[in-house]
Design a protein around this motif. Structure first.
Motif, PDB file in Angstrom:
ATOM      1  N   PRO A  18       0.809  -1.226   0.000  1.00  0.00           N
ATOM      2  CA  PRO A  18       0.000   0.000   0.000  1.00  0.00           C
ATOM      3  C   PRO A  18       0.842   1.276   0.000  1.00  0.00           C
ATOM      4  O   PRO A  18       0.486   2.266  -0.640  1.00  0.00           O
ATOM      5  CB  PRO A  18      -0.826  -0.114   1.279  1.00  0.00           C
ATOM      6  N   GLU A  19       1.961   1.252   0.700  1.00  0.00           N
ATOM      7  CA  GLU A  19       2.827   2.439   0.728  1.00  0.00           C
ATOM      8  C   GLU A  19       3.428   2.705  -0.653  1.00  0.00           C
ATOM      9  O   GLU A  19       3.513   3.852  -1.101  1.00  0.00           O
ATOM     10  CB  GLU A  19       3.922   2.240   1.780  1.00  0.00           C
ATOM     11  N   ASP A  20       3.843   1.649  -1.339  1.00  0.00           N
ATOM     12  CA  ASP A  20       4.384   1.809  -2.690  1.00  0.00           C
ATOM     13  C   ASP A  20       3.299   2.215  -3.682  1.00  0.00           C
ATOM     14  O   ASP A  20       3.565   2.944  -4.634  1.00  0.00           O
ATOM     15  CB  ASP A  20       5.060   0.522  -3.164  1.00  0.00           C
ATOM     16  N   GLU A  21       2.074   1.737  -3.461  1.00  0.00           N
ATOM     17  CA  GLU A  21       0.954   2.158  -4.315  1.00  0.00           C
ATOM     18  C   GLU A  21       0.766   3.663  -4.226  1.00  0.00           C
ATOM     19  O   GLU A  21       0.544   4.325  -5.237  1.00  0.00           O
ATOM     20  CB  GLU A  21      -0.343   1.466  -3.896  1.00  0.00           C
ATOM     21  N   LYS A  22       0.834   4.192  -3.008  1.00  0.00           N
ATOM     22  CA  LYS A  22       0.690   5.637  -2.825  1.00  0.00           C
ATOM     23  C   LYS A  22       1.812   6.374  -3.546  1.00  0.00           C
ATOM     24  O   LYS A  22       1.563   7.325  -4.293  1.00  0.00           O
ATOM     25  CB  LYS A  22       0.691   5.983  -1.337  1.00  0.00           C
TER      26      LYS A  22
END
Length: 124
Positions: A18-22
Motif C-alpha cells: 500500500p505504501e508503494d501504491e501511494k
C-alpha cells in the motif's frame, strides 16, 4: 502414477505494498505534468498486473494525457483564428490542476476520474 507439469521456479508478479501504491500513484500523476503520457504509460505497463489501484490510476492518467494531446492539436488548429491561444492557456491550467488533484487522490489510494477525459481505456 500421475505426472504433473513441471513447476516454474520463477515467481509470479509480486503485489505492490500500500505504501508503494501511494508513492507510485503520486509519481505517475505528477510526472505526467512534465513528460506527458509517457510516464503514466510506463508506470501502468509496469504495475498493471501487480496492483488494481495502480492499474486503474494508470488508465485514468493515460486517458487524460491522450485527451490533452488531442485538445492541444485542436487548439493549435484554432490558433489560426486566435481562439486556440486561449484554449491552450486553459489546457495548461487544467492539466496542471487536474494532475495535482489526481496526485492528491493517489496519496489516499483512491481512483480519481479526470474531468473532460475521453475514455480510451475502460475502467473496471
Amino acid at each position: 502414477m500421475t505426472e504433473y507439469p513441471p513447476q516454474s521456479s520463477a515467481p509470479g508478479p509480486q503485489p505492490v505494498s500500500p505504501e508503494d501504491e501511494k508513492t507510485m500513484g503520486i509519481l505517475m500523476h505528477v510526472l505526467a505534468i512534465f513528460f506527458g503520457f509517457l510516464s503514466p504509460l510506463i508506470f501502468w505497463l509496469i504495475f498493471k498486473d501487480r496492483s488494481y489501484v495502480l492499474d486503474q490510476q494508470g488508465r485514468t492518467a493515460l486517458n487524460w494525457n491522450i485527451s490533452v494531446i488531442i485538445y492541444y492539436v485542436v487548439s493549435l488548429i484554432l490558433a489560426f483564428i486566435l481562439v486556440g491561444f486561449l484554449l491552450m492557456l486553459a489546457l495548461v491550467i487544467c492539466h496542471l490542476v487536474f494532475s495535482i488533484m489526481a496526485a492528491v487522490k493517489a496519496s489516499e489510494r483512491t481512483i480519481w476520474k479526470y474531468p473532460l477525459s475521453i475514455p480510451f481505456l475502460k475502467l473496471a
